[in-house]
Design an enzyme around this catalytic site. Structure first.
Site, PDB file in Angstrom:
ATOM      1  N   VAL A 140      11.802  -1.173   4.426  1.00 58.64           N
ATOM      2  CA  VAL A 140      11.473  -0.846   5.622  1.00 58.64           C
ATOM      3  C   VAL A 140      11.755  -1.789   6.385  1.00 58.64           C
ATOM      4  CG1 VAL A 140       9.426  -0.225   6.830  1.00 58.64           C
ATOM      5  CG2 VAL A 140       9.743   0.678   4.712  1.00 58.64           C
ATOM      6  N   GLY A 141      11.768  -3.182   6.113  1.00 52.98           N
ATOM      7  CA  GLY A 141      12.151  -4.238   6.818  1.00 52.98           C
ATOM      8  C   GLY A 141      13.424  -4.164   7.559  1.00 52.98           C
TER       9      GLY A 141
ATOM     10  N   GLU B 233       7.964 -10.109   6.824  1.00 56.10           N
ATOM     11  CA  GLU B 233       7.191 -10.871   5.615  1.00 56.10           C
ATOM     12  C   GLU B 233       7.463  -9.687   4.403  1.00 56.10           C
ATOM     13  OE1 GLU B 233       6.057 -13.641   5.245  1.00 56.10           O
ATOM     14  OE2 GLU B 233       5.574 -14.336   7.173  1.00 56.10           O
TER      15      GLU B 233
ATOM     16  N   CYS C 106       2.672  -9.458  -3.271  1.00 56.96           N
ATOM     17  CA  CYS C 106       3.770  -9.853  -3.006  1.00 56.96           C
ATOM     18  C   CYS C 106       4.369 -11.272  -3.506  1.00 56.96           C
ATOM     19  CB  CYS C 106       4.092  -9.993  -1.294  1.00 56.96           C
ATOM     20  SG  CYS C 106       2.870 -11.074  -0.513  1.00 56.96           S
TER      21      CYS C 106
ATOM     22  N   GLY D 209       5.968  -5.849   4.611  1.00 57.03           N
ATOM     23  CA  GLY D 209       6.129  -4.685   3.819  1.00 57.03           C
ATOM     24  C   GLY D 209       7.329  -4.874   2.976  1.00 57.03           C
ATOM     25  N   SER D 210       7.982  -3.761   2.449  1.00 57.16           N
ATOM     26  CA  SER D 210       9.108  -3.878   1.650  1.00 57.16           C
ATOM     27  C   SER D 210      10.288  -4.350   2.251  1.00 57.16           C
ATOM     28  CB  SER D 210       9.246  -2.492   0.909  1.00 57.16           C
ATOM     29  OG  SER D 210       9.561  -1.492   2.068  1.00 57.16           O
ATOM     30  N   PRO D 211      11.187  -4.816   1.536  1.00 57.45           N
ATOM     31  CA  PRO D 211      12.763  -5.197   2.222  1.00 57.45           C
ATOM     32  C   PRO D 211      13.486  -3.616   2.768  1.00 57.45           C
ATOM     33  CG  PRO D 211      12.358  -6.357   0.151  1.00 57.45           C
ATOM     34  CD  PRO D 211      11.287  -5.328   0.365  1.00 57.45           C
TER      35      PRO D 211
HETATM   36  N1  LIG Z   1       5.749 -11.256   2.499  1.00 54.47           N
HETATM   37  C1  LIG Z   1       4.536 -10.747   2.310  1.00 54.47           C
HETATM   38  O1  LIG Z   1       3.696 -11.457   3.097  1.00 54.47           O
HETATM   39  C2  LIG Z   1       4.173  -9.472   1.899  1.00 54.47           C
HETATM   40  C3  LIG Z   1       2.847  -9.081   1.552  1.00 54.47           C
HETATM   41  C4  LIG Z   1       2.302  -7.898   1.215  1.00 54.47           C
HETATM   42  C5  LIG Z   1       3.286  -7.060   0.783  1.00 54.47           C
HETATM   43  N2  LIG Z   1       4.688  -7.400   0.880  1.00 54.47           N
HETATM   44  C6  LIG Z   1       5.549  -6.512   0.372  1.00 54.47           C
HETATM   45  O2  LIG Z   1       5.345  -5.059   0.881  1.00 54.47           O
HETATM   46  C7  LIG Z   1       5.696  -4.100  -0.133  1.00 54.47           C
HETATM   47  C8  LIG Z   1       4.507  -3.334  -0.458  1.00 54.47           C
HETATM   48  O3  LIG Z   1       3.919  -2.685   0.781  1.00 54.47           O
HETATM   49  P1  LIG Z   1       4.211  -1.026   1.295  1.00 54.47           P
HETATM   50  O4  LIG Z   1       4.320  -0.253   0.232  1.00 54.47           O
HETATM   51  O5  LIG Z   1       3.002  -1.003   2.172  1.00 54.47           O
HETATM   52  O6  LIG Z   1       5.350  -1.522   2.114  1.00 54.47           O
HETATM   53  P2  LIG Z   1       6.195  -0.514   3.111  1.00 54.47           P
HETATM   54  O7  LIG Z   1       7.564  -1.245   3.553  1.00 54.47           O
HETATM   55  O8  LIG Z   1       6.394   0.846   2.496  1.00 54.47           O
HETATM   56  O9  LIG Z   1       5.247  -0.237   4.174  1.00 54.47           O
HETATM   57  C9  LIG Z   1       4.845  -1.156   5.163  1.00 54.47           C
HETATM   58  C10 LIG Z   1       4.504  -0.514   6.317  1.00 54.47           C
HETATM   59  O10 LIG Z   1       5.711   0.197   6.944  1.00 54.47           O
HETATM   60  C11 LIG Z   1       5.337   1.362   7.249  1.00 54.47           C
HETATM   61  N3  LIG Z   1       6.564   2.262   7.057  1.00 54.47           N
HETATM   62  C12 LIG Z   1       6.815   2.759   5.770  1.00 54.47           C
HETATM   63  N4  LIG Z   1       7.995   3.524   5.646  1.00 54.47           N
HETATM   64  C13 LIG Z   1       8.416   3.442   7.066  1.00 54.47           C
HETATM   65  C14 LIG Z   1       9.635   3.850   7.676  1.00 54.47           C
HETATM   66  N5  LIG Z   1      10.512   4.554   6.780  1.00 54.47           N
HETATM   67  N6  LIG Z   1       9.738   3.343   9.102  1.00 54.47           N
HETATM   68  C15 LIG Z   1       8.850   2.660   9.486  1.00 54.47           C
HETATM   69  N7  LIG Z   1       7.729   1.986   9.216  1.00 54.47           N
HETATM   70  C16 LIG Z   1       7.719   2.676   7.879  1.00 54.47           C
HETATM   71  C17 LIG Z   1       4.077   1.731   6.566  1.00 54.47           C
HETATM   72  O11 LIG Z   1       3.306   2.769   7.270  1.00 54.47           O
HETATM   73  C18 LIG Z   1       3.170   0.425   6.373  1.00 54.47           C
HETATM   74  O12 LIG Z   1       2.673   0.331   7.584  1.00 54.47           O
HETATM   75  C19 LIG Z   1       6.084  -4.910  -1.299  1.00 54.47           C
HETATM   76  O13 LIG Z   1       7.647  -5.059  -1.238  1.00 54.47           O
HETATM   77  C20 LIG Z   1       5.528  -6.495  -1.122  1.00 54.47           C
HETATM   78  O14 LIG Z   1       6.143  -7.385  -1.836  1.00 54.47           O
HETATM   79  C21 LIG Z   1       4.991  -8.715   1.342  1.00 54.47           C
END
Ligand SMILES: NC(=O)c1ccc[n+]([C@@H]2O[C@H](COP(=O)([O-])OP(=O)(O)OC[C@H]3O[C@@H](n4cnc5c(N)ncnc54)[C@H](O)[C@@H]3O)[C@@H](O)[C@H]2O)c1
Length: 459
Positions: free
Chosen positions: A193-194, A211, A245, A189-191
């Site tokens: 939320v990471g 990731e 991503c 997901g996003s940095p």
């Molecule tokens: N490196 C990789 O393999 C890869 C692959 C795909 C996407 N991405 C990245 O992911 C991002 C887009 O995806 P997204 O919008 O779904 O990311 P996101 O971080 O918003 O969400 C990812 C997951 O986290 C959960 N989440 C969201 N907010 C949260 C919180 N406050 N607390 C706990 N969990 C939470 C969501 O429900 C979802 O399941 C982009 O930054 C993209 O570059 C990375």
């Protein structure tokens, strides 16, 4: 006890009693069952992704289904070798012992997936977790309800919930899961939320694979094959409507080839997206508003923008922004949409400076000769580097996939994914190590022996 606590406790008990699939045959059986489950639902997967964000069936097959098959087949083919304990040489001080490194399942794994490749990025890490002998709880994205529901049904129909379970929901559910003491957390997901995930993992000391995303630059050098560069960049930037991503986020193009490159981009866009049947939708209105605001800001600050938008259908046509500059918002955040800003350059060092001043990207692409690629690679840091191609480092089954710093930590795919969910457990066996000769009491003879050993090791 909440449902999540209860589910986690059941997983923990099964893992502790080795009741879940632990040996090679059982793991292979699990992976084959998963493959069969996907195989029998290909049409449903295509329909779910069409419902969630209008993905073209060919794109679903290539970017959601194929990578999962590849991950499963690769694991099935190599699992026996991956699982085998590896012999480790003793070195001088350990002569008389034999050492092995035994990959051991970490235990109960949590997989949190994003929406942009909702099937592939939920199932891919699950394959690695199951190959490694872990049980897993998967939380797919709440933004792709059709795909997430399909994943939940597919898993419930084929697996004991103590081996694999899917829990649906948004951030609240993710946080309730993160509060459990998982043995490994695999987050995509996003940095932003990471950071939340890593903070939660710190409380339970779970290991993490993160990731993440960010702005992945592409450099087009003066010696690049322009037609080829444009083809790869248009493909990499615009499939999945740019919601990828590892998509090239923005392009630094040498001034000598700038106009030729921009013309080649338009030619490729016309060829690949005429009629726009292949173009996915933007995931939701919020993201549509965010991306079009970036476009408007670039326009207001002097960039030239070509590309149409339509809020009603949540479409943004492939859009090129020429004359982009570092002060524009579009150059400050991950675009995650079908928009490619172009920055013309004369001085490569200043481009490398800009890349190095920004957080480390997930991917970096170079189009040009070997010397340009070597120079850029040596001067920068990124998750991966692609030369005269885009996206493919993600798909290569034997390359680790992962970022560095802001773009993530740890690696996925194939053996690297298996390793992420495994603890490399050292096993050291005494055969005839003479070390007890220098145990206390430290008599004169022992002291002499110790001195001799130290001198011997130091030499
Ligand atoms: N490196 C990789 O393999 C890869 C692959 C795909 C996407 N991405 C990245 O992911 C991002 C887009 O995806 P997204 O919008 O779904 O990311 P996101 O971080 O918003 O969400 C990812 C997951 O986290 C959960 N989440 C969201 N907010 C949260 C919180 N406050 N607390 C706990 N969990 C939470 C969501 O429900 C979802 O399941 C982009 O930054 C993209 O570059 C990375």
């Amino acid at each position: 006890m909440t449902d999540i606590e209860n589910l986690f406790a059941r997983h923990k008990t099964c893992v502790a009693h080795r009741r879940v699939h632990f040996d090679l045959a059982a793991r292979r059986d699990t992976l084959r069952r998963l493959k069969h489950a996907v195989h029998t639902r290909e049409d449903a997967i295509i329909a779910a992704l069409a419902a969630d964000f209008g993905k073209h069936p060919a794109e679903v097959r290539l970017t959601e289904i194929l990578p999962v098959y590849q991950e499963i087949n690769h694991a099935l083919r190599h699992l026996s070798r991956w699982m085998r304990p590896k012999r480790v040489m003793p070195g001088l001080t350990m002569i008389g012992t034999s050492a092995r490194l035994r990959p051991t399942p970490k235990g109960v794994a949590l997989v949190i997936a994003p929406w942009n490749f909702p099937f592939n990025l939920a199932l891919g890490p699950l394959v690695s977790a199951l190959a490694a002998g872990c049980s897993a709880i998967v939380k797919p994205s709440e933004m792709t309800p059709a795909t997430s529901t399909l994943i939940a049904e597919m898993i419930a129909d084929n697996f004991d919930p103590e081996l694999v379970a899917v829990v649906q929901g948004g951030p609240d559910v993710a946080n309730a899961l993160l509060a459990q003491p998982f043995d490994h957390i695999f987050f995509t997901g996003s940095p932003a939320v990471g950071k939340i995930v890593m903070a939660a993992a710190a409380k339970t000391l779970a290991s993490v694979t993160l990731e993440l995303g960010g702005k992945s630059p592409v450099i087009v050098g003066p010696d690049a094959d322009i037609a080829k560069a444009a083809k790869w960049i248009v493909w990499g930037r615009f499939f999945n409507a740019g919601q990828t991503c590892v998509a090239p986020d923005h392009a630094y193009v040498h001034a000598d080839v700038h106009d030729e490159f921009v013309a080649a981009l338009y030619a490729q866009i016309a060829k690949m997206y005429a009629g726009n049947a292949a173009l996915a939708k933007i995931i939701n209105a919020r993201h549509w508003d965010r991306i079009t605001a970036l476009i408007e800001d670039a326009k207001a600050k002097g960039a030239t923008v070509i590309g149409d938008t339509d809020r009603e259908s949540r479409r943004i046509m492939p859009t090129i922004v020429t004359g982009a500059a570092p002060d524009m918002e579009i150059m400050k955040e991950e675009i995650f949409g079908p928009v490619l800003p172009i920055l013309s350059y004369d001085d490569l060092d200043s481009v490398l400076g800009q890349i190095n001043d920004a957080p480390h990207p997930l991917a970096l692409y170079v189009f040009g000769g070997k010397s340009l690629a070597d120079q850029v690679t040596a001067a920068t840091t990124s998750g991966s580097v692609g030369v005269n191609l885009t996206i493919l480092p993600f798909i290569h089954p034997n390359l680790p996939f992962g970022g560095i710093g802001n773009s993530g930590m740890g690696a996925a795919h194939g053996k690297h994914g298996f390793d992420a969910f495994s603890h490399m457990r050292p096993l050291l066996r005494n055969r005839f190590i003479p070390l007890p000769l220098i145990f206390p009491p430290y008599t004169a003879t022992v002291e002499k022996l110790v001195k001799f050993v130290v001198r011997f090791v130091r030499r």
